[in-house]
Design a protein around this motif. Structure first.
Motif, short mmCIF file in Angstrom:
data_model
loop_
_atom_site.label_atom_id
_atom_site.label_comp_id
_atom_site.label_asym_id
_atom_site.label_seq_id
_atom_site.Cartn_x
_atom_site.Cartn_y
_atom_site.Cartn_z
N LEU A 1 11.24 20.48 4.67
CA LEU A 1 10.27 19.09 5.19
C LEU A 1 9.94 18.74 4.17
CD1 LEU A 1 8.26 18.31 7.26
CD2 LEU A 1 6.26 19.60 5.96
N THR A 2 10.34 17.31 3.50
CA THR A 2 10.06 16.78 2.33
C THR A 2 9.22 16.24 2.73
OG1 THR A 2 12.70 16.07 2.26
CG2 THR A 2 11.17 15.15 1.27
N GLU A 3 8.15 15.62 2.23
CA GLU A 3 7.10 14.23 2.27
C GLU A 3 7.51 13.36 1.15
OE1 GLU A 3 3.12 16.95 2.10
OE2 GLU A 3 4.14 18.72 2.69
N THR A 4 7.49 12.35 1.59
CA THR A 4 7.02 10.80 0.73
C THR A 4 5.99 10.09 0.49
OG1 THR A 4 10.10 10.97 0.90
CG2 THR A 4 8.69 9.61 -0.58
N SER A 5 5.66 10.12 -0.26
CA SER A 5 4.03 8.79 -0.05
C SER A 5 3.99 7.65 -0.78
CB SER A 5 3.42 10.01 -0.67
OG SER A 5 3.66 9.70 -2.63
N PHE A 6 4.00 6.97 -0.42
CA PHE A 6 3.85 5.00 -0.42
C PHE A 6 2.12 4.93 -0.72
CE2 PHE A 6 7.08 6.81 1.43
CZ PHE A 6 8.59 6.41 0.93
N CYS A 7 2.35 4.01 -1.82
CA CYS A 7 0.40 3.35 -1.87
C CYS A 7 0.46 1.67 -1.30
CB CYS A 7 0.04 4.12 -3.84
SG CYS A 7 -1.25 2.02 -3.57
N ASN A 8 -0.61 1.55 -0.40
CA ASN A 8 -0.84 0.53 -0.03
C ASN A 8 -1.42 -0.35 -0.93
OD1 ASN A 8 -0.58 -2.03 1.02
ND2 ASN A 8 -1.13 -1.02 3.35
N THR A 9 -1.31 -1.07 -1.31
CA THR A 9 -2.66 -2.23 -2.42
C THR A 9 -3.52 -2.59 -2.13
OG1 THR A 9 -1.02 -2.99 -3.65
CG2 THR A 9 -1.06 -0.73 -4.54
N VAL A 10 -3.15 -3.39 -0.93
CA VAL A 10 -3.89 -3.87 -0.26
C VAL A 10 -4.16 -3.65 1.32
CG1 VAL A 10 -3.75 -6.76 1.30
CG2 VAL A 10 -2.73 -6.00 -1.61
N ARG A 11 -5.39 -3.86 1.97
CA ARG A 11 -5.32 -3.18 2.75
C ARG A 11 -5.01 -4.02 3.60
NH1 ARG A 11 -7.42 0.83 5.21
NH2 ARG A 11 -8.84 1.60 3.20
N VAL A 12 -5.24 -3.48 5.32
CA VAL A 12 -4.79 -4.43 6.38
C VAL A 12 -5.69 -4.56 7.45
CG1 VAL A 12 -3.22 -4.78 8.00
CG2 VAL A 12 -2.11 -4.82 5.41
N ARG A 13 -5.89 -5.40 7.54
CA ARG A 13 -7.13 -5.24 8.95
C ARG A 13 -6.71 -6.15 10.19
NH1 ARG A 13 -8.76 -6.38 3.86
NH2 ARG A 13 -10.49 -6.88 2.93
N GLY A 14 -6.91 -4.88 10.92
CA GLY A 14 -6.33 -5.11 11.94
C GLY A 14 -5.57 -4.45 12.72
#
Length: 176
Positions: free
Chosen positions: A163-176
């Protein structure tokens, strides 16, 4: 330059009947820098129209998978990765990516992991980090490959899959 964190490896006794879960950080060979992608959504209100994603450079193919999951509603089967580009234009999304320096001060409004392999297959699934990981290094350090038992073989021995887990950081919150 960026510092390399080393993680100790523990060897288990050879008398075990089934391999244990293995927790090995994904190799850092080409991860000296990061990539930053800015997405602009034309069909969203102004306050939520921009997402800025940061990830390790070596995770570019998995970022494409994340975009398939978020924008196209799934990952198309078959073919090579280059044969399945995300259709940003028809989704009303523009994207610009650039290499960027490592910045430990970035804060993630979302830390998302893409899980592939095992029961998730090649298509994968995107899930939020739990507990939340607002610090970018904590978020990106979630990337790893894990050996898991997924049932038994006909002879009764365990069926081990990766199982491969790859992580990503969203530095701007998206509302909606």
């Amino acid at each position: 330059g960026a510092s390399l964190t080393r993680h100790p490896v523990v060897a288990l006794a050879a008398t075990m009947t089934a391999p244990p879960e293995v927790d090995i950080p994904v190799a850092e060979t080409s991860a000296r820098g990061w990539t930053e992608c800015v997405l602009e959504f034309k069909n969203r209100p102004a306050l939520s129209s921009v997402e800025v994603w940061v990830f390790r450079r070596r995770a570019r193919a998995e970022f494409e998978r994340l975009m398939h999951l978020r924008i196209n509603g799934g990952y198309p089967p078959g073919g090579e990765d280059g044969d399945r580009p995300v259709d940003f234009v028809s989704a009303g999304v523009s994207v610009e990516c650039r290499d960027r320096a490592v910045d430990a001060n970035l804060v993630c409004s979302q830390c998302v992991r893409v899980l592939t392999g095992g029961a998730y297959g090649n298509g994968g699934i995107a899930v939020p980090a739990y507990p939340p990981k607002p610090q970018v290094l904590d978020c990106l350090d979630l990337s790893r490959a894990v050996a898991v038992e997924q049932g038994k073989r006909e002879d009764g021995s365990p069926l081990i899959v990766q199982l491969t887990e790859t992580s990503f950081c969203n530095t701007v919150r998206v509302r909606g």
